[in-house]
Design a protein around this motif. Structure first.
Motif, PDB file in Angstrom:
ATOM      1  N   ASN A 123       0.850  -1.193   0.000  1.00 21.92           N
ATOM      2  CA  ASN A 123       0.000   0.000   0.000  1.00 21.92           C
ATOM      3  C   ASN A 123       0.881   1.235   0.000  1.00 21.92           C
ATOM      4  OD1 ASN A 123      -2.710  -0.992   0.075  1.00 21.92           O
ATOM      5  ND2 ASN A 123      -2.443  -1.528   2.216  1.00 21.92           N
ATOM      6  N   TYR A 124       0.421   2.272  -0.699  1.00 22.81           N
ATOM      7  CA  TYR A 124       1.147   3.532  -0.794  1.00 22.81           C
ATOM      8  C   TYR A 124       0.222   4.670  -0.352  1.00 22.81           C
ATOM      9  CZ  TYR A 124       4.496   0.766  -3.368  1.00 22.81           C
ATOM     10  OH  TYR A 124       5.413  -0.203  -3.724  1.00 22.81           O
ATOM     11  N   PHE A 125       0.594   5.335   0.739  1.00 26.73           N
ATOM     12  CA  PHE A 125      -0.182   6.435   1.304  1.00 26.73           C
ATOM     13  C   PHE A 125       0.593   7.737   1.112  1.00 26.73           C
ATOM     14  CE2 PHE A 125      -1.353   2.660   3.664  1.00 26.73           C
ATOM     15  CZ  PHE A 125      -2.732   2.764   3.803  1.00 26.73           C
ATOM     16  N   LEU A 126      -0.124   8.816   0.824  1.00 30.87           N
ATOM     17  CA  LEU A 126       0.508  10.120   0.648  1.00 30.87           C
ATOM     18  C   LEU A 126      -0.081  11.096   1.660  1.00 30.87           C
ATOM     19  CD1 LEU A 126       2.549  11.597  -1.236  1.00 30.87           C
ATOM     20  CD2 LEU A 126       0.585  12.331  -2.591  1.00 30.87           C
ATOM     21  N   THR A 127       0.777  11.967   2.187  1.00 28.44           N
ATOM     22  CA  THR A 127       0.268  12.989   3.089  1.00 28.44           C
ATOM     23  C   THR A 127      -0.795  13.812   2.361  1.00 28.44           C
ATOM     24  OG1 THR A 127       2.207  14.320   2.482  1.00 28.44           O
ATOM     25  CG2 THR A 127       2.263  13.182   4.617  1.00 28.44           C
ATOM     26  N   ARG A 184      -1.184   9.285  11.656  1.00 30.80           N
ATOM     27  CA  ARG A 184      -2.206   8.820  10.729  1.00 30.80           C
ATOM     28  C   ARG A 184      -3.015   9.989  10.176  1.00 30.80           C
ATOM     29  NH1 ARG A 184      -0.571   5.062  13.922  1.00 30.80           N
ATOM     30  NH2 ARG A 184      -0.763   2.844  13.386  1.00 30.80           N
ATOM     31  N   ALA A 185      -3.265  10.999  11.001  1.00 33.01           N
ATOM     32  CA  ALA A 185      -4.043  12.161  10.579  1.00 33.01           C
ATOM     33  C   ALA A 185      -3.325  12.979   9.504  1.00 33.01           C
ATOM     34  CB  ALA A 185      -4.357  13.047  11.783  1.00 33.01           C
ATOM     35  N   GLN A 186      -1.998  12.832   9.371  1.00 27.27           N
ATOM     36  CA  GLN A 186      -1.236  13.559   8.354  1.00 27.27           C
ATOM     37  C   GLN A 186      -1.422  12.954   6.961  1.00 27.27           C
ATOM     38  OE1 GLN A 186       0.181  16.413   9.172  1.00 27.27           O
ATOM     39  NE2 GLN A 186       1.984  16.128  10.437  1.00 27.27           N
ATOM     40  N   PHE A 187      -1.831  11.668   6.900  1.00 27.88           N
ATOM     41  CA  PHE A 187      -1.969  10.961   5.626  1.00 27.88           C
ATOM     42  C   PHE A 187      -3.433  10.904   5.184  1.00 27.88           C
ATOM     43  CE2 PHE A 187       1.997   9.284   7.295  1.00 27.88           C
ATOM     44  CZ  PHE A 187       2.811   9.314   6.174  1.00 27.88           C
ATOM     45  N   ALA A 188      -3.648  10.894   3.875  1.00 28.81           N
ATOM     46  CA  ALA A 188      -4.983  10.608   3.367  1.00 28.81           C
ATOM     47  C   ALA A 188      -5.357   9.209   3.853  1.00 28.81           C
ATOM     48  CB  ALA A 188      -4.991  10.673   1.843  1.00 28.81           C
ATOM     49  N   PRO A 189      -6.621   8.979   4.217  1.00 30.73           N
ATOM     50  CA  PRO A 189      -6.991   7.699   4.838  1.00 30.73           C
ATOM     51  C   PRO A 189      -6.921   6.493   3.903  1.00 30.73           C
ATOM     52  CG  PRO A 189      -8.924   9.072   4.504  1.00 30.73           C
ATOM     53  CD  PRO A 189      -7.738   9.913   4.154  1.00 30.73           C
ATOM     54  N   GLU A 190      -7.017   6.716   2.614  1.00 33.99           N
ATOM     55  CA  GLU A 190      -6.958   5.627   1.644  1.00 33.99           C
ATOM     56  C   GLU A 190      -5.644   5.684   0.875  1.00 33.99           C
ATOM     57  OE1 GLU A 190      -9.226   3.201   1.353  1.00 33.99           O
ATOM     58  OE2 GLU A 190     -10.315   4.148   3.008  1.00 33.99           O
ATOM     59  N   PRO A 191      -5.074   4.524   0.538  1.00 33.02           N
ATOM     60  CA  PRO A 191      -3.830   4.547  -0.246  1.00 33.02           C
ATOM     61  C   PRO A 191      -4.061   5.113  -1.640  1.00 33.02           C
ATOM     62  CG  PRO A 191      -4.640   2.294   0.057  1.00 33.02           C
ATOM     63  CD  PRO A 191      -5.534   3.172   0.854  1.00 33.02           C
ATOM     64  N   ILE A 192      -3.021   5.734  -2.193  1.00 34.69           N
ATOM     65  CA  ILE A 192      -3.115   6.215  -3.576  1.00 34.69           C
ATOM     66  C   ILE A 192      -2.871   5.065  -4.550  1.00 34.69           C
ATOM     67  CG2 ILE A 192      -2.550   8.603  -3.029  1.00 34.69           C
ATOM     68  CD1 ILE A 192       0.303   8.036  -4.149  1.00 34.69           C
ATOM     69  N   ALA A 193      -2.309   3.959  -4.055  1.00 36.55           N
ATOM     70  CA  ALA A 193      -2.099   2.766  -4.884  1.00 36.55           C
ATOM     71  C   ALA A 193      -2.013   1.542  -3.979  1.00 36.55           C
ATOM     72  CB  ALA A 193      -0.820   2.892  -5.712  1.00 36.55           C
TER      73      ALA A 193
END
Length: 193
Positions: free
Chosen positions: A109-113, A125-134
């Motif tokens: 999983n790839y998460f982006l702020t 966790r609050a710094q990242f979008a809740p869903e992965p970008i990929a």
């Protein structure tokens, strides 16, 4: 004392761990899987026979996967001035994982702020979008008899960055293992132009 490298890490673009730790340390950033979950003992909703997760890293200790030897990776940019890879919004970024000990893998999983995150604070966790970008997922089940769960070495994923992010962002790359309760955590610092 020399130590052998273990497990795996993002080597291109170089993760924060690859830039600032010894190889064996960079490849050993291991904590409970299923980020952004906070609890241990969870089962995989896709593959219920996979090993339940161990404790995921706490907020503020995500970049180090909670490992004391890597605690400097958790420092915010204001204190460390992390090296930032120059990329473009909407770009397909090639992410390369190399392994010292491949494990039967369920997914990456790839998460982006998210927009408006605070680079002067530790990663939460609050710094990242809740869903992965990929997400790249392996389908073989159950893990003990599936022959297609060992990743190619190297593994290269093409992760398309969102078109709506600009400036400094952090990409969190998480390699989730099917036959243990752990995942491997790597952060990549990006300057999105």
């Amino acid at each position: 004392m020399a130590r052998e490298a273990r497990h795996g890490a993002v080597t291109d673009p170089k993760s924060r761990a690859q830039l600032h730790l010894a190889d064996w340390q960079a490849a050993g950033l291991e904590a409970g899987k299923f980020f952004p979950a906070k609890d241990a003992g969870l089962t995989d909703p896709y593959a219920r026979d996979d090993v339940p997760n161990f404790q995921p890293p706490q907020d503020g200790r995500i970049a180090s996967a909670g490992k004391d030897f890597a605690s400097k990776l958790d420092e915010p940019d204001a204190q460390q001035d992390w090296f930032k890879h120059q990329v473009a919004a909407g770009q397909a970024l090639d992410i390369t994982w190399n392994y010292h000990a491949a494990h039967k893998t369920r997914r990456w999983n790839y998460f982006l702020t998210k927009s408006g995150w605070d680079p002067g604070a530790r990663l939460t966790r609050a710094q990242f979008a809740p869903e992965p970008i990929a997400t790249y997922q392996n389908s073989g089940q159950p893990y003990w008899s599936a022959d297609d769960l060992l990743p190619e070495d190297p593994t290269i994923h093409h992760v398309t960055l969102p078109g709506d992010r600009k400036g400094y962002h952090v990409l969190l790359s998480v390699w989730e293992v099917a036959d243990t309760g752990n995942a491997f955590y790597q952060v990549i610092d990006l300057n999105i132009g």
